[in-house]
Design an enzyme around this catalytic site. Structure first.
Site, PDB file in Angstrom:
ATOM      1  N   SER A 206       0.706  -1.255   0.057  1.00  0.00           N
ATOM      2  CA  SER A 206       0.014   0.131   0.239  1.00  0.00           C
ATOM      3  C   SER A 206       0.921   1.339  -0.027  1.00  0.00           C
ATOM      4  CB  SER A 206      -0.789  -0.033   1.216  1.00  0.00           C
ATOM      5  OG  SER A 206      -0.447   0.093   2.435  1.00  0.00           O
ATOM      6  N   HIS A 234      -5.265  -5.203   1.058  1.00  0.00           N
ATOM      7  CA  HIS A 234      -5.529  -4.288   0.263  1.00  0.00           C
ATOM      8  C   HIS A 234      -5.955  -4.840  -1.242  1.00  0.00           C
ATOM      9  CE1 HIS A 234      -4.356  -0.419   2.070  1.00  0.00           C
ATOM     10  NE2 HIS A 234      -3.676  -1.054   2.723  1.00  0.00           N
ATOM     11  N   LYS A 265     -10.855  -1.960   4.526  1.00  0.00           N
ATOM     12  CA  LYS A 265     -10.388  -1.333   3.124  1.00  0.00           C
ATOM     13  C   LYS A 265     -11.776  -1.385   2.431  1.00  0.00           C
ATOM     14  CE  LYS A 265      -6.272  -1.001   4.748  1.00  0.00           C
ATOM     15  NZ  LYS A 265      -5.906  -1.076   5.939  1.00  0.00           N
TER      16      LYS A 265
END
Length: 417
Positions: A206, A234, A265
């Site tokens: 990320s 992610h 997320k």
């Protein structure tokens, strides 16, 4: 854009107080003073306060209507009416919190149903839900590895993985980022049996926004007989035909022993999970202290997370919309002459030439109604200063056009030597 030094701390009394401290307090106080001197007293990331949300990517910050390009709501599900309705129903039926850990009175029907939903989504026999993604990494790694074991982890891994390695009691060493050759070298040099080695990596990193070489690294690990752990925090909902992450997209699921992810997320709430392929790993429920000794997730969060995962599994068009917008934005930024750290994707970073430029650029964007993340050392590889952005399916084309127009205006000052 000014190249003048960042505004200095105007609180001399704070610095004077720090000099009178000793030991732990002095060290901590000096770090705080250093941060104040670096960022000054104007707007900076440590002081940002969102006053109101008007949707998954729209908010009011300091009275300004702001479009959020620094949110991890990749699919906009934190404001999906179905997720909100599920949370409201659970809130009325089950109350505000569990008040206990899963092994006490905190194991409710919703937690078990959520674990079954996750296991079905991954086509794995079992799933364990944790109260945060950080705790999912901490609990799983510490439950798997201990004194006498060896953990080999990608050098760009998240802080939660590094902390878990430290807490496990195992020996741990990094291998070069996304480098199967370096991993192979460390596996050959290992002085413990391969069955006592855990290889840890991520699906999507990320900070740079680059994709992990899950298949290449996992293949090397399995050739030696090591266990493989992948963090898909992610990647969940964004990669693979079913949205299971980079591991699925690269056809590497059969090589991975444990997959960890987070709900904070794409799922839009808080929490984490681990899915496994080995029946022996069901013992993690008794070995993971982050599972045993933490209050379980509130019922409303559990209900919303379950609904969101069902949406991810059944609505691939949402994922396709995110990718259309992410590629459009990233290619637009590169066309303006900015340097991105990775290929177009849902999250990425723009390289800055130092802290002063990065801070000025971040503040200028905020003043114009665009919020991104400012990343500075030591949280970045190679001491880089980065502006990290994320793109959501909830962004409109107008949102992207506005950001690109501002980037175009700022390009002469930002890119020139």
């Amino acid at each position: 854009m000014s190249d003048s030094p960042v505004q200095q701390n105007t609180r001399p009394e704070a610095a004077a107080a720090t000099t009178q401290l000793s030991g732990i307090l002095r060290r901590v106080g000096m770090i705080g003073d250093m941060i104040d001197r670096s960022v000054g007293n104007a707007d900076h990331p440590l002081r940002i306060q969102i006053e109101r949300f008007d949707g998954p990517v729209q908010a009011v910050i300091d009275g300004r209507q702001t479009t959020l390009f620094g949110t991890n709501s990749y699919l906009g599900l934190n404001f999906d009416p179905r997720c909100i309705a599920a949370a409201e129903q659970a809130l009325r039926q089950w109350g505000t919190g569990s008040t206990a850990s899963r092994v006490a009175s905190g194991n409710q029907d919703g937690h078990v149903a959520l674990e079954r939903t996750i296991a079905k989504f991954y086509d794995r026999p079992d799933a364990i839900v944790f109260s945060t993604g950080f705790m999912a990494n901490m609990g799983t790694i510490c439950g798997l590895a201990s004194d006498g074991d060896l953990i080999l982890y990608d050098s760009h891994c998240h802080a939660s993985i590094i902390d878990a390695c430290r807490a496990s009691g195992a020996t741990f060493k990094p291998f070069k980022h996304n480098d199967p050759v370096d991993l192979d070298r460390l596996l050959k040099e290992a002085t413990v049996p391969a069955s006592r080695i855990l290889v840890v990596l991520e699906g999507l990193y990320s900070v740079w926004g680059d994709v992990g070489d899950v298949k290449g690294l996992a293949t090397v690990a399995k050739d030696h007989g090591a266990l493989v752990f992948v963090d898909e925090a992610h990647g969940l909902g964004l990669y693979g035909d079913n949205g299971r992450g980079v591991t699925e997209a690269q056809g590497a699921e059969h090589l991975v022993d444990a997959i960890v992810g987070t709900f904070s997320k794409s799922v839009g709430v808080i929490g984490g999970y681990c899915v496994t392929m080995h029946p022996a790993l069901k013992s993690l429920r008794f070995l993971a202290r982050a599972y045993l000794y933490t209050a379980s997730l509130p019922p409303a969060v559990v209900a919303s997370a379950r609904t969101a995962i069902e949406i991810i599994a059944s609505e691939p068009g949402l994922r396709a919309e995110m990718w259309r917008k992410a590629e459009r934005f990233c290619l637009g930024v590169e066309a303006l002459g900015y340097s991105l750290c990775a290929a177009p994707g849902p999250v990425g970073s723009i390289r800055m030439r130092g802290l002063v430029q990065g801070m000025d650029f971040w503040r200028d964007l905020l003043a114009r109604g665009i919020y991104v993340n400012l990343l500075i050392p030591p949280a970045t590889p190679a001491g880089e200063v980065l502006l990290r952005f994320s793109v959501s399916a909830a962004h409109t084309d107008a949102d992207i056009d506005k950001f690109l127009d501002i980037m175009r205006e700022m390009a002469p000052r930002a890119i020139s030597a």
